[in-house]
Enzyme design. Structure first.
Site, PDB file in Angstrom:
ATOM      1  N   GLU A 168      18.410  69.419  37.177  1.00 52.74           N
ATOM      2  CA  GLU A 168      19.537  69.053  38.008  1.00 52.74           C
ATOM      3  C   GLU A 168      20.813  69.729  37.425  1.00 52.74           C
ATOM      4  O   GLU A 168      20.922  69.544  36.168  1.00 52.74           O
ATOM      5  CB  GLU A 168      19.987  67.522  38.072  1.00 52.74           C
ATOM      6  CG  GLU A 168      18.739  66.525  38.692  1.00 52.74           C
ATOM      7  CD  GLU A 168      18.987  66.488  40.071  1.00 52.74           C
ATOM      8  OE1 GLU A 168      20.052  66.824  40.603  1.00 52.74           O
ATOM      9  OE2 GLU A 168      18.006  66.018  40.873  1.00 52.74           O
TER      10      GLU A 168
ATOM     11  N   HIS B 227      18.046  71.548  41.616  1.00 51.92           N
ATOM     12  CA  HIS B 227      18.730  70.526  42.503  1.00 51.92           C
ATOM     13  C   HIS B 227      20.211  70.462  42.050  1.00 51.92           C
ATOM     14  O   HIS B 227      20.621  71.150  41.054  1.00 51.92           O
ATOM     15  CB  HIS B 227      17.989  69.132  42.281  1.00 51.92           C
ATOM     16  CG  HIS B 227      16.652  69.178  43.130  1.00 51.92           C
ATOM     17  ND1 HIS B 227      16.506  68.580  44.403  1.00 51.92           N
ATOM     18  CD2 HIS B 227      15.551  69.942  42.443  1.00 51.92           C
ATOM     19  CE1 HIS B 227      15.093  68.980  44.435  1.00 51.92           C
ATOM     20  NE2 HIS B 227      14.505  69.631  43.711  1.00 51.92           N
TER      21      HIS B 227
END
Length: 645
Positions: free
Chosen positions: A458, A366
């Site tokens: 992330e 992500h």
């Protein structure tokens, strides 16, 4: 219920005539002017058609044509636009040089095999006018492929521009067509260890294309762990998409160059890379471009669904089950009511993929911060937005997260003012619910529905970074990605067989003190990710006595130890070991496993995974599919050929 237009429903309610195909040696070609077939690979058709429609108006008024226009919504994007184009090839046949051409039978047969489950899921019969034997022709009769244009973007890209070596990686953003060409070209270069395949289509019909690396691509090899990496689940978070494209090219090049590390990794691991789970959302984000993209533009798929909130909420059910003793909390089935809501075709494709392949390890890439999170993502208290909510495998999940974070130079940067600096004191890893709680996430679903352990990475604070930042991102994430892939070889692996050496599928592998079991694959092999230390491992299956072994995993052991189990039928005599399975794993201390004649009367095989697209809520009468009420309320003329019974 789907908001189908009234005019569409009335037209669909007309009864279709099941006439056979017309046989004509010559035809008068006319322009193809059907809106639903506007993107067909040809622009000339002929009348009358195989269904004896004698004009464009007759086709447009037919229930078959109207079905094609709404099938996309009825099947919630599955098999789109393939089915529509296939149907157009029958309703508006291709005409060239005064001759009508019939579509190829093999194309119809392949599509029926792939799409029949989608029709079964809504209790709809396969349309009679897509009868492969009746309306489609064999190759020797000069048929045409109505889906050929769809596969046009899937051809390998031609040679790289002159002067560039084959190992060249272009650090730039890739459109969908460019992404597909890179994957196809990479698989072509490394054909002995790589191949591409599609796990389904997005809502707008784009292939969800995967590239696989393995010593024997396309096959599950005994005791070889299966790992998947997924990028671009949110369409505007694009760094993961590019990292996986670069990783695919890197694995291919390094394998061909003879890198011992990469060759060992590829030859002992089956690696699946899905660069873009949300190609439709990416197109929305890319239209704005890097630096101009908003925080949410393109995040959702084309149905405006957040794909990382679209999976079944099994975590709430886990918390309920965990409060009771003696109840299994793994391989939780999908609740029936989940299918009554809106389930994205991308989500269904991932779930089907997970059902097909026994994945051990996974990561979802992500953007928006710089941290590695791990399950659970849903707080164990429904009113707490942030609450530490560990799984029974907390220690293993922390090891997996650290395998990524500890070799990422920016995650280890000691500055608190950098991107992700607020996670520095935690080592740049965090329990998902302790960060923020949400339901319907993919990682929790992996853990509670299958054997797979998934973390969320992330990659940075900028969701759509400029091209000049991509090379630096690759340098930061190359080693973490490889380190994480190698974690699939931690813990133990082995075979579970009966006394005749026959594999026992769906046997439970239980680790005492960890309330989360995994199950054996169809070939009887298993993989259990475990942290270093001593563990009591139990194998059991219905009808067999359980077998218990104590294993010790050394601290620095980096390859899974071999621990096999031979199950004896209940009431059988002393064990007779098979020579091939008697040896203990290297670097392992395996205690003698006693056989205890024990059986839980309530023990059953693990519940099968819920079929994708399970039945929606039926109509009030209960005797007809949920969609039939539309037609019966509008007209007495009912298309009974849509019914399966």
């Amino acid at each position: 219920m789907l908001p189908l237009p009234l005019a569409v429903l009335v037209a669909l309610a007309a009864t279709g005539d099941c006439h056979g195909p017309a046989a004509a040696d010559s035809a008068t070609c006319v322009d193809l002017q059907l809106t639903t077939c506007a993107d067909a690979a040809y622009n000339r058709t002929a009348f009358p058609t195989a269904l004896e429609h004698r004009s464009r108006e007759a086709v447009e008024a037919s229930s078959e044509y109207i079905l094609l226009s709404v099938l996309h919504h009825l099947l919630e994007g599955q098999c789109n636009p393939d089915l529509r184009l296939l149907g157009c090839a029958v309703l508006a046949p291709r005409c060239e040089g005064g001759r009508e051409q019939r579509p190829c039978r093999r194309v119809c047969q392949g599509l029926q095999e792939a799409c029949q489950p989608a029709f079964d899921a809504i209790d709809m019969a396969w349309p009679y006018f897509l009868d492969c034997a009746r309306y489609f022709a064999p190759e020797e009769e000069g048929c045409f492929d109505p889906l050929e244009q769809l596969r046009g973007d899937l051809e390998p890209e031609e040679a790289l521009p002159s002067g560039l070596p084959p190992t060249f990686i272009h650090f730039a953003h890739h459109s969908y067509a460019q992404m597909v060409r890179v994957l196809k070209r990479t698989a072509s270069r490394c054909a002995q260890v790589a191949k591409t395949y599609s796990i389904g289509r997005s809502f707008e019909g784009k292939d969800l294309l995967v590239i696989e690396f393995s010593g024997r691509p396309g096959q599950h090899e005994l005791m070889e762990p299966e790992v998947k990496l997924i990028g671009n689940i949110h369409g505007n978070e694009v760094a993961g998409r590019e990292m996986l494209l670069y990783l695919a090219q890197y694995l291919c090049s390094e394998y061909l160059l003879g890198s011992p590390r990469i060759q060992r990794l590829v030859n002992t691991t089956r690696i699946h890379l899905l660069p873009s789970m949300n190609p439709d959302g990416y197109e929305v984000a890319a239209a704005e471009g890097a630096g101009y993209n908003g925080w949410t533009s393109g995040r959702q798929n084309a149905q405006n669904l957040d794909l990382n909130r679209n999976f079944p909420d099994l975590t709430s059910e886990y918390y309920r089950l965990a409060a009771a003793r003696g109840v299994r909390t793994d391989h939780i089935p999908i609740p029936q009511y989940y299918w009554w809501g809106k389930v994205a075709p991308e989500t269904k494709a991932i779930m089907k993929w997970m059902r097909t392949i026994p994945f051990v390890l996974s990561a979802s890439l992500h953007g928006g911060d710089l941290v590695v999170s791990y399950p659970f993502d849903l707080s164990k208290h429904p009113l707490e937005e942030k609450m530490f909510s560990p799984t029974p495998d907390e220690k293993m999940f922390k090891l997996l997260a650290r395998a990524y974070a500890d070799v990422h130079p920016m995650m280890m940067d000691r500055s608190e003012h950098r991107c992700g600096g607020n996670f520095l004191k935690r080592g740049s890893i965090i329990n998902g619910a302790d960060w923020y709680s949400f339901t319907g996430g993919m990682s929790d679903f992996n853990y509670l529905h299958t054997n797979c352990f998934e973390i969320t990475v992330e990659l940075g604070c900028i969701k759509f970074p400029p091209e000049e930042a991509l090379y630096g991102l690759w340098q930061h994430n190359k080693e973490p990605l490889l380190s994480f892939l190698e974690m699939a070889h931690r813990g133990i692996k082995g075979m579970v067989v009966d006394r005749f050496g026959k594999p026992v599928k769906n046997a439970r592998i239980i680790v005492r003190g960890i309330r989360h079991d995994i199950t054996t694959a169809p070939d009887g092999d298993y993989w259990r990710l475990l942290p270093p230390g001593s563990h009591v491992v139990v194998a059991q299956a219905p009808g067999y006595a359980k077998v218990m072994k104590r294993v010790t995993i050394p601290l620095r052991m980096k390859r899974a130890g071999r621990v096999d189990f031979i199950l004896q039928p209940l009431g059988a005599g002393p064990k007779k070991f098979l020579p091939a399975l008697r040896r203990a794993a290297p670097h392992f201390r395996v205690a003698r496993g006693g056989v205890t004649p024990w059986r839980d009367p309530a023990e059953q095989d693990p519940e099968p995974l819920e079929p994708l697209g399970a039945h929606r809520l039926p109509s009030a009468g209960g005797s007809k599919p949920w969609w039939w009420a539309y037609f019966t309320s509008l007209t007495p003329h009912r298309p009974r050929w849509l019914l399966k019974y």
